[in-house]
Scaffold this active site. Structure first.
Site, PDB file in Angstrom:
ATOM      1  N   SER A 114       0.821  -1.217   0.000  1.00  8.62           N
ATOM      2  CA  SER A 114       0.000   0.000   0.000  1.00  8.62           C
ATOM      3  C   SER A 114       0.850   1.260   0.000  1.00  8.62           C
ATOM      4  O   SER A 114       1.924   1.302   0.599  1.00  8.62           O
ATOM      5  CB  SER A 114      -0.897   0.039   1.232  1.00  8.62           C
ATOM      6  N   GLU A 229      -3.202 -13.705   2.007  1.00 12.48           N
ATOM      7  CA  GLU A 229      -3.450 -12.741   3.073  1.00 12.48           C
ATOM      8  C   GLU A 229      -4.900 -12.789   3.552  1.00 12.48           C
ATOM      9  O   GLU A 229      -5.182 -12.656   4.737  1.00 12.48           O
ATOM     10  CB  GLU A 229      -3.119 -11.321   2.592  1.00 12.48           C
ATOM     11  N   GLU A 384     -15.470  -3.564   0.423  1.00  9.55           N
ATOM     12  CA  GLU A 384     -15.980  -3.166  -0.898  1.00  9.55           C
ATOM     13  C   GLU A 384     -15.216  -3.899  -2.002  1.00  9.55           C
ATOM     14  O   GLU A 384     -15.801  -4.354  -2.990  1.00  9.55           O
ATOM     15  CB  GLU A 384     -15.854  -1.652  -1.088  1.00  9.55           C
TER      16      GLU A 384
HETATM   17  C1  FAD Z   1      -4.377  -2.813  10.447  1.00  7.94           C
HETATM   18  C2  FAD Z   1      -3.909  -2.633   9.045  1.00  7.94           C
HETATM   19  C3  FAD Z   1      -2.747  -3.255   8.631  1.00  7.94           C
HETATM   20  C4  FAD Z   1      -2.278  -3.098   7.331  1.00  7.94           C
HETATM   21  N1  FAD Z   1      -1.119  -3.711   6.968  1.00  7.94           N
HETATM   22  C5  FAD Z   1      -0.622  -3.513   5.720  1.00  7.94           C
HETATM   23  C6  FAD Z   1       0.624  -4.059   5.331  1.00  7.94           C
HETATM   24  O1  FAD Z   1       1.290  -4.738   6.128  1.00  7.94           O
HETATM   25  N2  FAD Z   1       1.096  -3.834   4.105  1.00  7.94           N
HETATM   26  C7  FAD Z   1       0.386  -3.109   3.191  1.00  7.94           C
HETATM   27  O2  FAD Z   1       0.854  -2.962   2.083  1.00  7.94           O
HETATM   28  N3  FAD Z   1      -0.818  -2.545   3.518  1.00  7.94           N
HETATM   29  C8  FAD Z   1      -1.334  -2.738   4.760  1.00  7.94           C
HETATM   30  N4  FAD Z   1      -2.542  -2.170   5.104  1.00  7.94           N
HETATM   31  C9  FAD Z   1      -3.201  -1.298   4.132  1.00  7.94           C
HETATM   32  C10 FAD Z   1      -4.509  -1.835   3.552  1.00  7.94           C
HETATM   33  O3  FAD Z   1      -4.247  -2.883   2.652  1.00  7.94           O
HETATM   34  C11 FAD Z   1      -5.219  -0.667   2.865  1.00  7.94           C
HETATM   35  O4  FAD Z   1      -5.542   0.276   3.861  1.00  7.94           O
HETATM   36  C12 FAD Z   1      -6.471  -1.070   2.153  1.00  7.94           C
HETATM   37  O5  FAD Z   1      -6.193  -1.881   1.043  1.00  7.94           O
HETATM   38  C13 FAD Z   1      -7.310   0.134   1.693  1.00  7.94           C
HETATM   39  O6  FAD Z   1      -6.568   1.068   0.993  1.00  7.94           O
HETATM   40  P1  FAD Z   1      -6.629   2.633   1.384  1.00  7.94           P
HETATM   41  O7  FAD Z   1      -6.361   2.713   2.826  1.00  7.94           O
HETATM   42  O8  FAD Z   1      -5.760   3.384   0.469  1.00  7.94           O
HETATM   43  O9  FAD Z   1      -8.127   3.062   1.153  1.00  7.94           O
HETATM   44  P2  FAD Z   1      -8.799   3.485  -0.239  1.00  7.94           P
HETATM   45  O10 FAD Z   1      -8.434   2.507  -1.277  1.00  7.94           O
HETATM   46  O11 FAD Z   1      -8.541   4.906  -0.500  1.00  7.94           O
HETATM   47  O12 FAD Z   1     -10.316   3.277   0.101  1.00  7.94           O
HETATM   48  C14 FAD Z   1     -11.141   4.263   0.725  1.00  7.94           C
HETATM   49  C15 FAD Z   1     -12.583   3.799   0.643  1.00  7.94           C
HETATM   50  O13 FAD Z   1     -12.967   3.695  -0.751  1.00  7.94           O
HETATM   51  C16 FAD Z   1     -13.459   2.417  -1.042  1.00  7.94           C
HETATM   52  N5  FAD Z   1     -13.103   2.028  -2.401  1.00  7.94           N
HETATM   53  C17 FAD Z   1     -11.893   2.069  -2.995  1.00  7.94           C
HETATM   54  N6  FAD Z   1     -11.954   1.571  -4.232  1.00  7.94           N
HETATM   55  C18 FAD Z   1     -13.223   1.190  -4.430  1.00  7.94           C
HETATM   56  C19 FAD Z   1     -13.929   0.570  -5.499  1.00  7.94           C
HETATM   57  N7  FAD Z   1     -13.326   0.211  -6.642  1.00  7.94           N
HETATM   58  N8  FAD Z   1     -15.231   0.310  -5.339  1.00  7.94           N
HETATM   59  C20 FAD Z   1     -15.878   0.642  -4.176  1.00  7.94           C
HETATM   60  N9  FAD Z   1     -15.285   1.222  -3.144  1.00  7.94           N
HETATM   61  C21 FAD Z   1     -13.965   1.479  -3.274  1.00  7.94           C
HETATM   62  C22 FAD Z   1     -12.776   1.518  -0.009  1.00  7.94           C
HETATM   63  O14 FAD Z   1     -13.474   0.308   0.169  1.00  7.94           O
HETATM   64  C23 FAD Z   1     -12.768   2.394   1.217  1.00  7.94           C
HETATM   65  O15 FAD Z   1     -14.013   2.292   1.862  1.00  7.94           O
HETATM   66  C24 FAD Z   1      -3.017  -2.308   6.416  1.00  7.94           C
HETATM   67  C25 FAD Z   1      -4.192  -1.687   6.828  1.00  7.94           C
HETATM   68  C26 FAD Z   1      -4.637  -1.829   8.139  1.00  7.94           C
HETATM   69  C27 FAD Z   1      -5.893  -1.139   8.558  1.00  7.94           C
END
Ligand code: FAD
Lengths: 417, 377
Positions: A114, A229, A384
């Protein structure tokens, strides 16, 4: 699987444990034996630290380990994500060099996927890797990286080609974290823990020999990691079990749990602690309230049917199918269980659920549930995104309009990335 | 516990599905649901002779197929999928289990073979006008006479009660309460003093009747006064059987709705490409999968005579009721206006879902019962 072969395997592992298991050993010594014998990862191929056993027999092996009270191979992102990805996509050389130290716990790994500008839309990442002789030079930023602060290696996704559609220009690297170009800064989470981090790359270096799979073909490799994962939470739930033995090896093991596994300490709470719902309802006397009874019953039904559904998926996998979209069903189910359990805990604890200090119910466990559950439906792919996967790959519904066909240079991106 | 079906079980499912697709397409369901009997005796007899539908889980010594509850569950799932209009549930599940569990050996030998062959259509009369599917709620009385027994009282919500050839009646001995004095009797459908009336119901695919007993002479199935346990177990098995039936209907209506979402175009794209629809369907799939797990696990528990059976029966019933009702009503929404028409099949599932949800006790009552059976109080 016939009764006969299960009994043979059980007898074999029992004999091996009787001969080799010794709580006086050093942790790495013991785990080296596990890697040599293959008993630590029974489903892995024989040439790579495993015994090539099908899942039901591996389950029998794990049961025998538990019965003997023997410590297993190291847990966490290394084994559950990096190693399984290497097994599937790594070269023989990479497997030889990287697998064993993961199992012994000498190397821990983190997942550098991410970024601030791309989470769900992982393929939109903009961290770059540019070739320089036998190496690549990495620049960019990752975020939410669990365990990065003590990881020896990172599973890094970086863009190596900007002139092709976004999924086709990403490369998967195994990057060493301990180097001047990599800076890790902890991030405090809403539940007060700091298990994830920001990771900054400034001219960091990674050997070309550490490309996993092919250059520009990293997306396929990433999909393997992601599929595993979605199922990882299950394994972590049972971690703390088995850490109660006596002997030097257990002291080391407990130290490992307290340090390396520290980021995962709150993971059972983020799953909602459905297992505590009945106990809490009984000890608080709240079971007399019909509304509480209905809430408790709903949690129990959700939790048990989710567990059975996972077992059905597992039984289907035993028939030879790789982890597929059913992992998304499991992940979505886990979100429902977690939320229902958290709601039930709040209802059961009443005003006490407002407390989070030493007076709080169960030494703060319930409070931690309430502020940890929101992570379940975000980490490892949001609900989602799981619904999209289920809708498109299981139900076969048409995709949404997408940017996937255009060269990445032309794709709209978040400001600043 | 086994978490998948064997090749033979899948084969069995395939045979049933082909038969039902041929003999019980929705055109046929629509024809039969408009008739007072609600089923076609010839088709039912054929299903029993060709497929052994009415005796799947009955032991061979009583003319059955000798399979278990897992196979019975598969058959019910398929019949629910096809909205089969037949006395399958009344005869093969309710009546057959009551006889199997509550009758003397001689009585079993006398009654079950005819049920298994489809010659006799039987049912169980348990609920009364208060609609409670609970043993202590039974009020109809069985009084000894000089030469046997007579039944007085009213049964309601009796499945196929107006057409059944044999009726197993749950009664109580005079001056008893609770589970004491519960007795099972059998009465022919045309017995003197028995007045039967078809009840107009929301779900025309499942016929219910009211039966008024005025001094009806009856033969006991087992020792009078000792029927409560057999009835409880019959109800547990019925809850599981109904769960299987519901899951079959839920799966089918979800499939039909998913197909519709792929072909119906609005705003220049299939509605299934809109997340509001796609995500809803994904959630429904999850719900149906969880419900299947519940139904399958409970059927396995029945086959294995698991001590947890009573709790699991209620668990499966509550879970499948919620899933079916939810899938069916969301399916109407996803179909839009056409979903509200008589011509579209979705309402048939919607109505079956409602009638199933309430047939053996509503989901809240089932959840309460589950907790009680687990001793959670
Ligand atoms: C506790 C925790 C541990 C984590 N550990 C890791 C890790 O070790 N390594 C790593 O790489 N990442 C890690 N993550 C990151 C995690 O994978 C991302 O936070 C997650 O994939 C969402 O991405 P974002 O935060 O950028 O949200 P966004 O992608 O910006 O999403 C924001 C909102 O928009 C919605 N959304 C986005 N795209 C769409 C779509 N196409 N259709 C409908 N809705 C949509 C999402 O569902 C969400 O509700 C971790 C996250 C948490 C909370």
């Amino acid at each position: 699987m016939s009764q006969h072969s299960e009994e043979t395997v059980r007898a074999e592992v029992r004999a091996w444990l009787a001969e080799n298991w010794d709580p006086e050993l050093r942790l790495t010594e013991w785990r080296t034996l596990l890697a040599d014998s293959g008993w630590g990862c029974p489903t892995w191929p024989r040439e790579w630290c495993g015994r090539g056993l099908p899942e039901p027999l591996a389950e029998a092996v794990r049961e025998e380990f538990e019965r003997a009270g023997a410590v297993g191979v190291a847990q966490g992102g290394g084994t559950a994500l990096a190693a399984v990805t290497l097994l599937e996509h790594g070269s023989d050389e990479q497997k030889r060099a990287l697998l064993r130290p993961i199992l012994t716990g000498e190397h821990t790994w983190c997942q550098l996927f991410s970024e601030p500008g791309s989470g769900s839309d992982l393929a939109g990442l903009t961290t770059r890797a540019d070739r320089d002789g036998d190496e690549y030079v990495v620049n960019g930023q990752k975020v939410w990286t669990t365990s990065a602060h003590h990881a020896r290696y990172g599973m890094l996704l970086a863009r190596t080609n900007w002139d092709v559609p976004k999924h086709q220009g990403i490369t998967y690297f195994a990057i060493e974290m301990d180097q001047p170009g990599v800076e890790v800064r902890p991030l405090r989470q809403m539940n007060g823990h700091a298990s994830f981090n920001e990771v900054f790359f400034t001219d960091a270096r990674v050997a070309a020999a550490n490309v996993i799979g092919e250059v520009d073909r990293g997306w396929t490799v990433a999909l393997t990691t992601l599929a595993h994962e979605r199922r990882m939470a299950d394994g972590l739930r049972s971690l703390v079990r088995g850490a109660r033995g006596e002997g030097p090896i257990f002291d080391e093991y407990r130290r490992e749990l307290a340090s390396v596994m520290e980021p995962y300490k709150w993971y059972p709470q983020r799953a909602g602690r459905a297992d505590l719902v009945v106990k809490r309802a009984q000890e608080t006397g709240r079971l007399a309230d019909p509304a509480v009874r209905q809430a408790v019953a709903r949690v129990l039904i959700l939790a048990r049917t989710a567990e059975w559904t996972a077992k059905r998926a597992k039984a289907a996998r035993v028939l030879g199918r790789p982890p597929g979209p059913e992992g998304s069903l499991g992940k979505l189910a886990a979100s429902h269980v977690a939320r229902a359990a958290a709601d039930a805990h709040a209802l059961i604890s009443g005003a006490d659920a407002l407390l989070c200090g030493p007076d709080s119910p169960m030494d703060g466990v319930i409070a931690e549930v309430l502020v940890s559950v929101p992570a379940v439906s975000i980490a490892g792919g949001t609900d989602e995104i799981q619904r999209n996967i289920i809708g498109e790959r299981v139900l076969g519904l048409p995709k949404e309009p997408s940017d996937a066909g255009r060269p990445f240079r032309e794709v709209a991106r978040n400001v600043g990335s | 516990m086994q978490f998948g079906f064997s090749a033979e079980q899948e084969e069995f499912r395939g045979v049933l599905r082909r038969f039902l697709e041929e003999r019980s397409p929705t055109a046929e369901v629509r024809r039969l649901m408009e008739t007072p009997d609600g089923f076609d005796r010839e088709v039912w007899k054929q299903a029993c002779s060709d497929l052994g539908l009415s005796g799947i889980h009955l032991p061979e010594e009583y003319g059955g197929q000798g399979f278990g509850f897992v196979e019975l569950g598969i058959a019910l799932e398929e019949s629910g999928r096809a909205l089969l209009c037949a006395p399958f549930f009344a005869s093969a599940v309710l009546a057959a289990n009551a006889v199997l569990l509550g009758a003397t050996e001689a009585r079993r030998k006398e009654i079950l073979p005819a049920i298994a062959s489809g010659r006799t259509v039987a049912t169980l009369a348990l609920t009364e006008p208060d609609g409670r599917w609970e043993v202590p709620a039974i009020a109809l009385t069985a009084s000894p006479t000089s030469d046997g027994w007579r039944l007085d009282g009213t049964k309601s919500f009796v499945l196929d009660g107006h057409t059944a050839d044999q009726i197993v009646v749950a009664a109580r001995l005079p001056d008893t309460t609770g589970t004491d004095g519960i007795s099972l009797f059998v009465v022919p459908g045309h017995a003197a003093g028995l007045d039967r009336a078809l009840l107009p119901t929301l779900d025309a695919t499942r016929k219910l009747a009211r039966l008024v007993f005025s001094g009806v002479p009856a033969e006991p199935l087992g020792e009078p006064g000792t029927g409560a346990d057999a009835l409880e177990r019959t109800l547990d098995l019925a809850s599981i059987a109904l769960a299987s039936e519901m899951v079959g209907g839920a799966q089918k209506v979800l499939e039909q709705t998913t197909e519709y979402a792929k072909v119906r175009v609005q705003f220049g794209r299939p509605i299934g490409s809109f997340q509001a629809i796609k995500h809803r369907l994904a959630e429904l799939l999850l719900e149906v999968e969880l419900a299947k797990s519940a139904a399958y696990f409970a059927a396995e528990a029945a086959a294995a005579d698991d001590p947890e059976l009573p709790a699991l029966a209620s668990l499966a019933n509550a879970c499948c009721s919620d899933a079916y009702r939810n899938v069916a009503s969301e399916s109407i929404q996803i179909h839009g206006g056409v979903g509200f028409t008589w011509e579209n099949d979705t309402h048939l599932y919607f109505k079956r879902a409602r009638s199933s949800e309430l047939l053996l006790g509503d989901p809240a009552a089932q959840r309460e019962r589950m907790l009680a059976k687990w001793g959670i109080s």
